[in-house]
Design an enzyme around this catalytic site. Structure first.
Site, PDB file in Angstrom:
ATOM      1  N   ASP A 116       0.797  -1.227   0.000  1.00 33.55           N
ATOM      2  CA  ASP A 116       0.000   0.000   0.000  1.00 33.55           C
ATOM      3  C   ASP A 116       0.830   1.279   0.000  1.00 33.55           C
ATOM      4  O   ASP A 116       0.312   2.348   0.338  1.00 33.55           O
ATOM      5  CB  ASP A 116      -0.935   0.006   1.214  1.00 33.55           C
ATOM      6  N   ASP A 175      -7.416  -4.038  -5.262  1.00 37.16           N
ATOM      7  CA  ASP A 175      -6.979  -2.748  -4.733  1.00 37.16           C
ATOM      8  C   ASP A 175      -5.557  -2.401  -5.171  1.00 37.16           C
ATOM      9  O   ASP A 175      -5.194  -1.222  -5.282  1.00 37.16           O
ATOM     10  CB  ASP A 175      -6.986  -2.749  -3.202  1.00 37.16           C
TER      11      ASP A 175
END
Length: 395
Positions: A116, A175
Site C-alpha cells: 500500500d 486494490d
C-alpha cells in the site's frame, strides 16, 4: 372548463414552476463544498497537532476520532487531502499542516511489508512534491518505490498484496491496481524502466485472472508460488467469492484508467470502459449512483451504501471521460455529476465540526468483519476532494 378557469389553472402552474428552487450549478456547489472542506480539515489537522505519531482514520460509535500510525494503509490520505485543499485555497495554514502530516510518514519509505505504499506515500509525499518541488521528498518517494517494487514476484508477474498465510500462498487484491501510479511516476523520475515493466506485468495478469467477462472483479486472486498459476479466487471484504464488492469495482475502474493514461495502450482503455459499463448498467446501482457495499448484497435495496466507492468512481469517471468518445464521455460525466451532487447533499456531507471533522458520512470498510461500517473514512474524503478538483478543472 371556461376560459377564466383555464387561465387560473395555467397561471397556477406557471407560478408553481417559477417558485421551484433552481438547482445549484456545479461550479457553485463545488466551490462551496471545497470552502467547507478547508474549514473542516483545518479542524481535523488541529485536533492531532500535538500527536505527531498519529493520523486520522475514522470515528467510533460515540463520534470519537480514531487514529492510525504511519504504518496503517490509510495513513497517507489525510495528508493528501490537506495537499489537495492547499492546492485549492493556497492557505498558508493548510500548507503547514500538509507538511507536518506528510512528514509523519517518512519512515514508511523503508517498509517492504506492505503493497500500500502508493496510498501511503504517493498520496502524501507525491502530492507534496508535485505542489512544492521539495527534492528531499522526491528522495523519500524513490526509496519508497524501491520498497514497493521489492514485492514484485516474476514467477507470478504481480506485486504481492498481503503476505502468505494459511489461506493464500500469494494473494493479490484488486486494490493493488491503485499502487501502480506510484511506480509509473518512479520510472519517469528515476529513468528506470523496471518500475514501468512491473506495472505492465501486474496489470496484464490482473486483466487475465481478476475479471469476469462482464467486467466484474474478484477481490482476491491467489497464485501458486512455484508455478505462478492461479490457486484460488475469493473475496475478503465482499458478500461472496462471486459477488461484486462495491469498492473493489471502484479500485479496478480507477486503476485501469490510470493504466491507459500512463501507456495509451487501447487494451487498458477497453478494460476501464468494460468496468465502467458493468457499474453504470448494473440493475442494483441506485438512482443517486452511490453503490451499496456490494452489488450483490442480499438486502438490496436496503443494503448499506458506501460513500467511498461512490467518490472513487466519480473521480475515475471524470478522468475516463477525457479518453472516450463523445457519447460515453457525456454518460460518464453525468454519472459523476450525480454522484458529486449526492455526496454533497446533507445526507452524506457533514456539518462543520461534526463527523470527527471528516467530510463524508456513510462509508463501509469491511462489512463481513463488521469493521468500519457506516462511518467516515479517510479515503472517501480524499477521492471526493479529488473528484471536485477534477470536475472544476475540466479533467
Amino acid at each position: 372548463m371556461n376560459k377564466v378557469s383555464l387561465f387560473i389553472v395555467i397561471a397556477a402552474s406557471v407560478t408553481a414552476v417559477s417558485c421551484r428552487p433552481k438547482q445549484e450549478t456545479m461550479e457553485a456547489l463545488i466551490s462551496d463544498r471545497l470552502d467547507k472542506a478547508v474549514q473542516q480539515y483545518e479542524l481535523m489537522a488541529a485536533s492531532l497537532a500535538d500527536q505527531p505519531d498519529q493520523l486520522p482514520r475514522t470515528i467510533d460509535s460515540g463520534g470519537k476520532l480514531l487514529t492510525t500510525s504511519s504504518g496503517g494503509w490509510v495513513s497517507g490520505f489525510v495528508p493528501g487531502s490537506l495537499w489537495y485543499l492547499y492546492q485549492y485555497s493556497a492557505s498558508p495554514v493548510l500548507l503547514e499542516y500538509a507538511k507536518n502530516y506528510t512528514e509523519r510518514l517518512e519512515k514508511e519509505k523503508f517498509n517492504r511489508g506492505t503493497h500500500d505504499l502508493g496510498f501511503m506515500l504517493y498520496c502524501s509525499y507525491g502530492n507534496g512534491y508535485r505542489l512544492t518541488g521539495d527534492t528531499a521528498w522526491r528522495r523519500v518517494l524513490l526509496t519508497g518505490a524501491e520498497s514497493l517494487a521489492s514485492r514484485f514476484y516474476p514467477t507470478v508477474g504481480c506485486i504481492q498484496s498481503w503476505n502468505s498465510n494459511e489461506k493464500w500462498q500469494f494473494p493479490v487484491i484488486v486494490d493493488n491496481m491503485m499502487n501502480l501510479e506510484f511506480l509509473f511516476w518512479a520510472s519517469r523520475e528515476s529513468g528506470n524502466p523496471y518500475y514501468r515493466d512491473i506495472c505492465l506485468s501486474h496489470a496484464d495478469v490482473t486483466i487475465r485472472n481478476h475479471f469476469h467477462p462482464d467486467g466484474a472483479s474478484f477481490h482476491v486472486v491467489s497464485y501458486d508460488t512455484i508455478t505462478g498459476q492461479v490457486e484460488k479466487k475469493n473475496t475478503h471484504q465482499g458478500f461472496s467469492d462471486e459477488s461484486a464488492w462495491g469498492r473493489g469495482q471502484a479500485w479496478g475502474l480507477y486503476g485501469f484508467t490510470v493504466m491507459y493514461r500512463e501507456t495509451q495502450d487501447p487494451k487498458y482503455l477497453e478494460q476501464a470502459e468494460r468496468i465502467a459499463r458493468f457499474i453504470l448498467n448494473h440493475p442494483n446501482l441506485p438512482a443517486d449512483k452511490i453503490p451499496c457495499w456490494d452489488f450483490n448484497a442480499p438486502d438490496i435495496p436496503d443494503a448499506q451504501r458506501d460513500a467511498s466507492a461512490g467518490a472513487i468512481i466519480a473521480s475515475a469517471l471524470i478522468e475516463l471521460s477525457g479518453y472516450v468518445d463523445e457519447a460515453l464521455a457525456k454518460t460518464f460525466l453525468e454519472t459523476a455529476e450525480t454522484q458529486i451532487r449526492t455526496l454533497s447533499s446533507p445526507a452524506y456531507f457533514a456539518e462543520k465540526g461534526t463527523n470527527g471533522n471528516f467530510l463524508l458520512k456513510h462509508s463501509v470498510g469491511s462489512m463481513p468483519h463488521k469493521s468500519e461500517v457506516d462511518v467516515p473514512l479517510t479515503y472517501a474524503d480524499y477521492y471526493y476532494i479529488e473528484a471536485l478538483l477534477r470536475y472544476k478543472s475540466g479533467r
